[in-house]
Write an enzyme that holds these catalytic residues in place. Structure first.
Site, PDB file in Angstrom:
ATOM      1  N   HIS A 124      40.310  36.229  25.710  1.00  0.00           N
ATOM      2  CA  HIS A 124      39.040  35.651  25.337  1.00  0.00           C
ATOM      3  C   HIS A 124      38.898  35.520  23.957  1.00  0.00           C
ATOM      4  O   HIS A 124      39.893  36.156  22.998  1.00  0.00           O
ATOM      5  CB  HIS A 124      38.265  37.133  25.518  1.00  0.00           C
ATOM      6  CG  HIS A 124      36.894  36.898  25.276  1.00  0.00           C
ATOM      7  ND1 HIS A 124      36.265  36.935  24.430  1.00  0.00           N
ATOM      8  CD2 HIS A 124      35.705  36.570  26.356  1.00  0.00           C
ATOM      9  CE1 HIS A 124      34.819  37.127  24.396  1.00  0.00           C
ATOM     10  NE2 HIS A 124      34.563  36.766  25.667  1.00  0.00           N
ATOM     11  N   ASP A 201      43.042  44.637  25.469  1.00  0.00           N
ATOM     12  CA  ASP A 201      41.676  44.427  25.479  1.00  0.00           C
ATOM     13  C   ASP A 201      41.316  44.901  26.982  1.00  0.00           C
ATOM     14  O   ASP A 201      41.549  44.103  27.867  1.00  0.00           O
ATOM     15  CB  ASP A 201      41.361  43.152  25.328  1.00  0.00           C
ATOM     16  CG  ASP A 201      39.996  42.623  25.571  1.00  0.00           C
ATOM     17  OD1 ASP A 201      39.274  43.419  25.693  1.00  0.00           O
ATOM     18  OD2 ASP A 201      39.756  41.284  25.360  1.00  0.00           O
ATOM     19  N   GLN A 204      37.530  43.694  30.682  1.00  0.00           N
ATOM     20  CA  GLN A 204      37.226  43.436  31.973  1.00  0.00           C
ATOM     21  C   GLN A 204      37.992  44.284  32.899  1.00  0.00           C
ATOM     22  O   GLN A 204      37.936  44.235  34.267  1.00  0.00           O
ATOM     23  CB  GLN A 204      37.823  41.846  32.223  1.00  0.00           C
ATOM     24  CG  GLN A 204      37.265  40.778  31.440  1.00  0.00           C
ATOM     25  CD  GLN A 204      35.643  40.693  32.037  1.00  0.00           C
ATOM     26  OE1 GLN A 204      35.531  41.176  32.945  1.00  0.00           O
ATOM     27  NE2 GLN A 204      34.694  40.321  31.436  1.00  0.00           N
ATOM     28  N   LYS A 227      29.884  46.150  30.096  1.00  0.00           N
ATOM     29  CA  LYS A 227      30.752  45.730  31.216  1.00  0.00           C
ATOM     30  C   LYS A 227      31.011  46.888  32.160  1.00  0.00           C
ATOM     31  O   LYS A 227      31.759  46.390  33.259  1.00  0.00           O
ATOM     32  CB  LYS A 227      32.065  45.080  30.813  1.00  0.00           C
ATOM     33  CG  LYS A 227      31.762  44.007  29.784  1.00  0.00           C
ATOM     34  CD  LYS A 227      32.596  42.795  30.017  1.00  0.00           C
ATOM     35  CE  LYS A 227      32.277  41.865  28.573  1.00  0.00           C
ATOM     36  NZ  LYS A 227      32.014  40.628  29.031  1.00  0.00           N
ATOM     37  N   CYS A 365      34.060  31.820  26.948  1.00  0.00           N
ATOM     38  CA  CYS A 365      34.666  32.329  25.649  1.00  0.00           C
ATOM     39  C   CYS A 365      36.379  32.440  25.738  1.00  0.00           C
ATOM     40  O   CYS A 365      36.671  33.236  25.292  1.00  0.00           O
ATOM     41  CB  CYS A 365      34.227  33.423  25.264  1.00  0.00           C
ATOM     42  SG  CYS A 365      32.278  33.446  25.023  1.00  0.00           S
TER      43      CYS A 365
HETATM   44  N1  PMP Z   1      37.431  40.514  25.753  1.00  0.00           N
HETATM   45  C1  PMP Z   1      37.091  40.213  27.264  1.00  0.00           C
HETATM   46  C2  PMP Z   1      38.253  39.989  28.002  1.00  0.00           C
HETATM   47  C3  PMP Z   1      35.852  39.837  27.765  1.00  0.00           C
HETATM   48  O1  PMP Z   1      35.483  39.359  28.788  1.00  0.00           O
HETATM   49  C4  PMP Z   1      34.866  40.003  26.570  1.00  0.00           C
HETATM   50  C5  PMP Z   1      33.549  39.852  26.996  1.00  0.00           C
HETATM   51  N2  PMP Z   1      33.215  38.718  27.675  1.00  0.00           N
HETATM   52  C6  PMP Z   1      35.264  40.439  25.435  1.00  0.00           C
HETATM   53  C7  PMP Z   1      36.542  40.798  25.011  1.00  0.00           C
HETATM   54  C8  PMP Z   1      33.957  40.687  24.330  1.00  0.00           C
HETATM   55  O2  PMP Z   1      33.229  41.672  24.838  1.00  0.00           O
HETATM   56  P1  PMP Z   1      31.963  41.985  23.909  1.00  0.00           P
HETATM   57  O3  PMP Z   1      31.266  40.643  24.055  1.00  0.00           O
HETATM   58  O4  PMP Z   1      31.183  43.109  24.891  1.00  0.00           O
HETATM   59  O5  PMP Z   1      32.196  42.615  22.785  1.00  0.00           O
END
Ligand code: PMP
Length: 405
Positions: A124, A201, A204, A227, A365
């Site tokens: 991401h 990370d 997910q 999430k 993203c």
């Molecule tokens: N890493 C991953 C794999 C994600 O899917 C996301 C959110 N789509 C993020 C980081 C960022 O999370 P946040 O926007 O809640 O900070």
């Protein structure tokens, strides 16, 4: 195997009774954010009705209640991911802020000119951009572990990439764009054999599979509360205590100090040292309630149910004429990513929305991984344990109708 009572679970989530465009809401945008059970909504109300205060500073009853709520949530997070202690849990706004915290503290201290930071092609933007920024500040380089045609990280390539110049391996546990479950434990082990620090990370992964940070063995694990059925604006960095103790604070201010004069400041030990200013107290309590709720259902039961749901959806979608599924790794969680020949992804998203079905269409993203498959966007339904096969049937019917048009 216990039958999974999805109807009982759905009753815990008030928003799932919502109607949109005159149709029952089908929430297939769980990778973007999840819906909240009554237990979380009530916990927030309870905090503001009975506990609201700033924490730590004032010695009165509500301050004690708010402090207890905040620190109980920290313990819940620690238990949930099997951290060694609550002192290893730093509250932040979410995964993005967590990664930025690590880049700006550990990264500033450890990364220098000529060093390398290794990420995977699946990341991401939140696990790319902070490292790119750090690399630019330091004259370091970002290196990328490639993926195979199923969207899985190639371990033999990781072994070649991680070497004497590598300072950090930063990888996602589950891809938000494709759903790939990455073998982070193996990757971390490869890095550790070279003395390389590691960040996972978990944005997910936490809501789909049981996470054990000690088994993974990483130095840092980050995730976002929203999430995993908790509020927005709260998340955590779970860091090895000895690593947290050895790195400098990030922001400066109140709450994180032991003593201040105009000449110098003595900081609190971790985690307080990383929590300058008034934290997100109510939402931390809400996150604790969300994790308790998930724990009551049990992540092993959730993972089993979701595995069946994803298999059902995959088998139903694959044969639809014109559908190209992207991301076909053997081990996947929650996410289907696809394009439909002759239809813009945004148009597919709109057609589904008209039928009450919320999916994401776009680049999620995660532009580098979509471009790896020659795409700028996909349609991405992503499931949670409150979704049902009936909802998937409804979704497939709409995609089939579009495919005929
Ligand atoms: N890493 C991953 C794999 C994600 O899917 C996301 C959110 N789509 C993020 C980081 C960022 O999370 P946040 O926007 O809640 O900070």
């Amino acid at each position: 195997r216990q039958p999974f009572d999805v109807n009982a679970i759905r009753r815990d989530f008030p928003i799932l009774s919502e109607r949109v465009n005159g149709k029952p809401l089908v929430w297939f945008d769980n990778a973007a954010t999840t819906q909240k059970p009554r237990a979380v909504i009530d916990r927030l109300g309870h905090f503001y009705e009975h506990e609201n205060s700033n924490i730590h500073r004032a010695a009165h009853t509500l301050a004690a209640r708010a402090t207890d709520a905040y620190e109980a949530a920290r313990k819940t997070v620690a238990r949930f991911v099997n951290a060694r202690s609550a002192d290893e849990v730093v509250f932040v706004r979410g995964a993005t802020e967590g990664i930025n915290l690590v880049a700006s503290t550990w990264g500033e201290q450890h990364v220098g000119a000529g060093d390398e930071i290794v990420v995977s092609h699946l990341e991401h933007h939140a696990n790319i951009v902070p490292w790119q920024q750090l690399a630019a500040r330091k004259g370091a380089q970002l290196r990328v572990i490639p993926v195979d045609d199923t969207g899985q990280v190639i371990l033999s390539e990781a072994k070649k990439l991680i070497g004497p110049k590598t300072k950090l391996l930063a990888v996602t546990q589950v891809s938000n764009a494709l759903g790939t479950v990455v073998p982070v434990q193996e990757l971390v082990a490869i890095a550790q054999r070279q003395g390389v620090a590691t960040l996972v990370d978990g944005a997910q992964s936490v809501s789909h599979l049981a996470v054990d940070v000690q088994a993974i063995g990483c130095d840092f694990f980050v995730f976002s509360g929203h999430k995993i059925f908790g509020p927005t604006g709260i998340g955590a960095v779970v860091g090895r205590k000895e690593v947290l103790d050895a790195i400098p604070p990030w922001q400066g201010g109140g709450n994180m100090i032991a003593d201040v004069t105009f000449e110098r400041t003595v900081f609190q030990p971790a985690p307080a040292k990383f929590e300058a200013g008034t934290g997100n107290i109510a939402d931390a309590a809400g996150l604790g309630a969300a994790l308790d709720y998930v724990s009551r259902i049990g992540l092993h039961a959730i993972a089993r149910y979701e595995h069946d749901l994803l298999a059902y959806a995959t088998e139903a979608l694959r044969p639809v004429p014109g559908v190209r599924l992207v991301g076909t790794a053997a081990d996947k969680a929650s996410v289907l990513s696809f394009v439909l020949a002759g239809h813009e992804t945004a148009a597919v998203g709109r057609a589904l929305a008209e039928e009450g079905i919320a999916v994401r269409s776009g680049h999620h993203c995660a532009q580098p991984i979509l471009r790896r498959f020659g795409l700028e966007a996909t349609v991405r339904p992503s499931f949670a344990f409150y979704n049902s096969c009936d909802e998937i049937d409804h979704f497939i019917a709409v995609v089939r109708r579009l495919a005929r048009a």
